[in-house]
Design a protein around this motif. Structure first.
Motif: not given
Length: 125
Positions: A4-11, A18-27
């Motif tokens: 898990i990583i945090y991107d400060e640019k977009n918060g 797998g090989d991709y980072y997917i945003p952790c989004l919740k309703l």
């Protein structure tokens, strides 16, 4: 690679899948209110015929409240229509006492017409 990583640019937080980072989004959480038959009918209608409205309400967290309000309006309209039609057609308690089968038939007809009106004006509109 980190899980898990945090991107400060977009918060946003991202999770490795797998090989991709997917945003952790919740309703958004919304207060759950009971939805009866009228709300369920309208839900099926908007899922099938008004997809943009359905997804907007779902993703904004307003779907349950919207359906609960619509359900309440439909119940009130149905009840009012049945009372008014029964009154105008002299379907009374006296008729029920005198001729039960006639009363059942006439009330069934009134409820059927009231259902059609509510479906047309509120549910499938």
């Amino acid at each position: 690679m980190e899980k898990i990583i945090y991107d400060e640019k977009n918060g946003l937080w991202y999770e490795l899948q797998g090989d991709y980072y997917i945003p952790c989004l919740k309703l958004l959480e919304e207060e759950q209110q009971p939805i009866d038959v009228w709300g369920q009918r309208h839900l099926r209608y908007i899922k099938k015929n008004r997809k943009v409205l359905y997804f907007y309400l779902l993703t904004s967290g307003k779907l349950n409240r919207y359906l609960a309000d619509l359900d309440k309006q439909a119940k009130e309209m149905f009840s009012w229509l049945v009372k008014q039609m029964a009154k105008s057609e002299d379907v009374t308690e006296q008729l029920k006492a005198d001729s039960q089968m006639e009363w059942v038939g006439r009330m069934s007809n009134i409820r059927s017409r009231a259902t059609e009106i509510v479906n047309h004006d509120i549910i499938y509109n």
